[in-house]
Design a protein around this motif. Sequence first.
Motif, mmCIF file in Angstrom:
data_model
loop_
_atom_site.group_PDB
_atom_site.id
_atom_site.type_symbol
_atom_site.label_atom_id
_atom_site.label_comp_id
_atom_site.label_asym_id
_atom_site.label_seq_id
_atom_site.Cartn_x
_atom_site.Cartn_y
_atom_site.Cartn_z
ATOM 1 N N ALA A 112 -37.664 30.613 30.351
ATOM 2 C CA ALA A 112 -36.775 31.812 30.119
ATOM 3 C C ALA A 112 -37.365 32.729 30.893
ATOM 4 C CB ALA A 112 -36.879 32.327 28.718
ATOM 5 N N SER A 113 -36.283 33.624 31.286
ATOM 6 C CA SER A 113 -36.441 34.634 32.136
ATOM 7 C C SER A 113 -35.747 35.902 31.656
ATOM 8 C CB SER A 113 -36.154 34.485 33.453
ATOM 9 O OG SER A 113 -34.636 34.323 33.673
ATOM 10 N N SER A 114 -35.991 37.005 32.145
ATOM 11 C CA SER A 114 -35.287 38.404 31.481
ATOM 12 C C SER A 114 -35.603 39.528 32.862
ATOM 13 C CB SER A 114 -35.536 38.751 30.197
ATOM 14 O OG SER A 114 -37.085 39.312 30.519
ATOM 15 N N PHE A 115 -34.898 40.563 32.725
ATOM 16 C CA PHE A 115 -35.030 41.692 33.436
ATOM 17 C C PHE A 115 -36.362 42.566 32.773
ATOM 18 C CE2 PHE A 115 -32.122 41.593 36.882
ATOM 19 C CZ PHE A 115 -30.762 41.325 36.252
ATOM 20 N N ARG A 116 -37.051 43.410 33.629
ATOM 21 C CA ARG A 116 -38.085 43.990 33.232
ATOM 22 C C ARG A 116 -38.171 44.817 31.887
ATOM 23 N NH1 ARG A 116 -42.393 44.756 35.995
ATOM 24 N NH2 ARG A 116 -41.627 44.349 37.927
ATOM 25 N N LYS A 117 -36.903 45.364 31.532
ATOM 26 C CA LYS A 117 -36.776 46.218 30.514
ATOM 27 C C LYS A 117 -37.059 45.432 29.298
ATOM 28 C CE LYS A 117 -33.998 49.880 32.216
ATOM 29 N NZ LYS A 117 -32.588 50.801 32.337
ATOM 30 N N SER A 118 -37.982 45.778 28.198
ATOM 31 C CA SER A 118 -38.119 45.063 27.327
ATOM 32 C C SER A 118 -37.073 44.617 26.166
ATOM 33 C CB SER A 118 -39.528 45.802 26.481
ATOM 34 O OG SER A 118 -38.981 46.853 25.873
ATOM 35 N N ASN B 264 -34.002 43.535 26.869
ATOM 36 C CA ASN B 264 -33.168 42.707 27.516
ATOM 37 C C ASN B 264 -33.179 41.376 26.982
ATOM 38 O OD1 ASN B 264 -31.328 43.962 29.313
ATOM 39 N ND2 ASN B 264 -32.916 44.522 30.522
ATOM 40 N N GLU B 265 -32.113 40.695 26.769
ATOM 41 C CA GLU B 265 -32.194 39.209 26.053
ATOM 42 C C GLU B 265 -32.609 38.391 27.402
ATOM 43 O OE1 GLU B 265 -29.527 41.023 27.083
ATOM 44 O OE2 GLU B 265 -28.041 39.650 27.956
ATOM 45 N N GLN B 266 -33.419 37.332 27.001
ATOM 46 C CA GLN B 266 -33.901 36.221 27.830
ATOM 47 C C GLN B 266 -32.898 35.294 27.881
ATOM 48 O OE1 GLN B 266 -37.693 35.026 26.559
ATOM 49 N NE2 GLN B 266 -38.449 37.066 26.272
ATOM 50 N N PHE B 267 -32.803 34.512 29.076
ATOM 51 C CA PHE B 267 -31.809 33.490 29.605
ATOM 52 C C PHE B 267 -32.848 31.903 29.572
ATOM 53 C CE2 PHE B 267 -28.286 35.731 30.487
ATOM 54 C CZ PHE B 267 -28.552 36.986 30.571
ATOM 55 N N PHE B 268 -32.273 31.102 28.847
ATOM 56 C CA PHE B 268 -33.193 30.028 28.740
ATOM 57 C C PHE B 268 -32.602 28.712 29.557
ATOM 58 C CE2 PHE B 268 -36.224 30.575 25.399
ATOM 59 C CZ PHE B 268 -35.581 31.870 24.851
ATOM 60 N N GLY B 269 -33.616 27.941 30.027
ATOM 61 C CA GLY B 269 -33.314 26.678 30.721
ATOM 62 C C GLY B 269 -32.988 25.627 29.720
ATOM 63 N N PRO B 270 -32.606 24.394 30.214
ATOM 64 C CA PRO B 270 -32.294 23.384 29.299
ATOM 65 C C PRO B 270 -33.544 22.651 28.307
ATOM 66 C CG PRO B 270 -31.997 22.634 31.593
ATOM 67 C CD PRO B 270 -32.590 24.154 31.495
ATOM 68 N N GLY B 271 -34.288 22.994 28.781
ATOM 69 C CA GLY B 271 -35.923 22.489 28.284
ATOM 70 C C GLY B 271 -36.208 21.012 28.754
ATOM 71 N N THR B 272 -37.521 20.681 28.668
ATOM 72 C CA THR B 272 -38.332 19.671 29.096
ATOM 73 C C THR B 272 -38.662 18.976 27.791
ATOM 74 O OG1 THR B 272 -38.686 20.386 31.302
ATOM 75 C CG2 THR B 272 -39.938 18.288 30.530
ATOM 76 N N ARG B 273 -38.164 17.914 27.501
ATOM 77 C CA ARG B 273 -39.065 16.953 26.499
ATOM 78 C C ARG B 273 -39.939 16.386 26.702
ATOM 79 N NH1 ARG B 273 -38.070 16.763 21.181
ATOM 80 N NH2 ARG B 273 -36.119 17.726 21.310
ATOM 81 N N LEU B 274 -41.312 16.465 26.570
ATOM 82 C CA LEU B 274 -42.386 15.888 26.876
ATOM 83 C C LEU B 274 -42.983 15.070 26.057
ATOM 84 C CD1 LEU B 274 -44.766 15.618 29.339
ATOM 85 C CD2 LEU B 274 -45.799 17.458 28.175
ATOM 86 N N THR B 275 -43.121 13.798 26.485
ATOM 87 C CA THR B 275 -44.217 12.740 25.231
ATOM 88 C C THR B 275 -45.387 12.433 26.226
ATOM 89 O OG1 THR B 275 -41.853 11.988 24.522
ATOM 90 C CG2 THR B 275 -43.949 10.677 24.164
ATOM 91 N N VAL B 276 -46.448 12.825 25.503
ATOM 92 C CA VAL B 276 -47.788 12.243 25.887
ATOM 93 C C VAL B 276 -48.229 11.011 25.082
ATOM 94 C CG1 VAL B 276 -50.011 13.017 26.267
ATOM 95 C CG2 VAL B 276 -48.265 14.571 26.613
ATOM 96 N N LEU B 277 -48.510 10.066 25.640
ATOM 97 C CA LEU B 277 -48.920 8.623 25.040
ATOM 98 C C LEU B 277 -50.594 8.364 25.115
ATOM 99 C CD1 LEU B 277 -46.117 6.290 26.616
ATOM 100 C CD2 LEU B 277 -46.071 7.518 24.250
ATOM 101 N N ASP C 240 -22.977 32.806 37.970
ATOM 102 C CA ASP C 240 -23.387 32.589 36.680
ATOM 103 C C ASP C 240 -24.746 32.449 36.691
ATOM 104 O OD1 ASP C 240 -22.352 29.787 34.462
ATOM 105 O OD2 ASP C 240 -22.796 31.849 34.037
ATOM 106 N N VAL C 241 -25.433 32.867 35.558
ATOM 107 C CA VAL C 241 -26.868 32.983 35.317
ATOM 108 C C VAL C 241 -27.338 31.519 35.413
ATOM 109 C CG1 VAL C 241 -28.451 33.099 33.302
ATOM 110 C CG2 VAL C 241 -26.821 35.201 34.092
ATOM 111 N N LYS C 242 -28.515 31.281 35.879
ATOM 112 C CA LYS C 242 -29.181 29.708 35.875
ATOM 113 C C LYS C 242 -30.526 29.887 35.737
ATOM 114 C CE LYS C 242 -27.222 25.800 36.744
ATOM 115 N NZ LYS C 242 -26.459 25.049 37.439
ATOM 116 N N VAL C 243 -31.182 29.313 34.985
ATOM 117 C CA VAL C 243 -32.368 28.906 34.750
ATOM 118 C C VAL C 243 -32.401 27.217 34.676
ATOM 119 C CG1 VAL C 243 -34.678 29.087 33.320
ATOM 120 C CG2 VAL C 243 -33.003 30.694 33.319
ATOM 121 N N THR C 244 -33.282 26.680 35.763
ATOM 122 C CA THR C 244 -33.393 25.320 35.707
ATOM 123 C C THR C 244 -34.811 24.676 35.753
ATOM 124 O OG1 THR C 244 -33.617 25.348 38.019
ATOM 125 C CG2 THR C 244 -31.188 24.950 37.234
ATOM 126 N N GLN C 245 -34.778 23.758 34.798
ATOM 127 C CA GLN C 245 -36.224 23.029 34.556
ATOM 128 C C GLN C 245 -36.184 21.744 35.553
ATOM 129 O OE1 GLN C 245 -36.308 24.811 30.102
ATOM 130 N NE2 GLN C 245 -37.845 23.610 30.675
#
Lengths: 113, 113
Positions: A92-98, A100-113, A1-6
């Motif tokens: 996100a990541s993808s194969f080289r050919k332009s 191709n769809e991208q596969f996304f990670g779950p995201g990082t919610r960053l808060t700067v105080l 299974d395709v996996k992108v982790t953050q």
Amino acid sequence: DVKVTQSSRYLVKRTGEKVFLECVQDMDHENMFWYRQDPGLGLRLIYFSYDVKMKEKGDIPEGYSVSREKKERFSLILESASTNQTSMYLCASSFRKSYNEQFFGPGTRLTVL
Amino acid sequence: AQSVTQLDSHVSVSEGTPVLLRCNYSSSYSPSLFWYVQHPNKGLQLLLKYTSAATLVKGINGFEAEFKKSETSFHLTKPSAHMSDAAEYFCVVIKRGRGDLIFGKGTKLSVKP
């Protein structure tokens, strides 16, 4: 299974701190991308990379840098975090050919105080 | 320049009724178009993609989209909405040459019981 982790789902940092966001993909993809997502603005490209050691600026690179020392890992660096960098960051990541769809990670919610 | 415009920021339907999410594109070339879905606090998932093989594209979870060159449209449809379809949907075009994605502003779909 395709996996992108953050590295983190949620992160809270103080103004002026150096922040590292890590992204790892296990699909042997050549291309990797960093986006930020803000309400009403959709996703905007910060930086991308076509290969190891390669990096290209996206549409909003100011205040950010990136590192790609290994094919599977792409890091986003905030040299001196500011409150206007509070956002959701998506990798996100993808194969080289332009077409191709991208596969996304779950995201990082960053808060700067 | 390539772009996509999602015509509705918010669509509300009743469970069991049809879904229509509208997207217009602008491109000098034959575009590669995608629909992505984002459920709350989740990453982006590919629903379907158009890469010029067939104008009617079927995706996951019963969604489909039709590419209409004469209308420069790529609307997303589903015959019968389910509660689990409530999410934000993004129409996306690949930036030719650079290979990153250009996102629309998103359409939030609400499904009422």
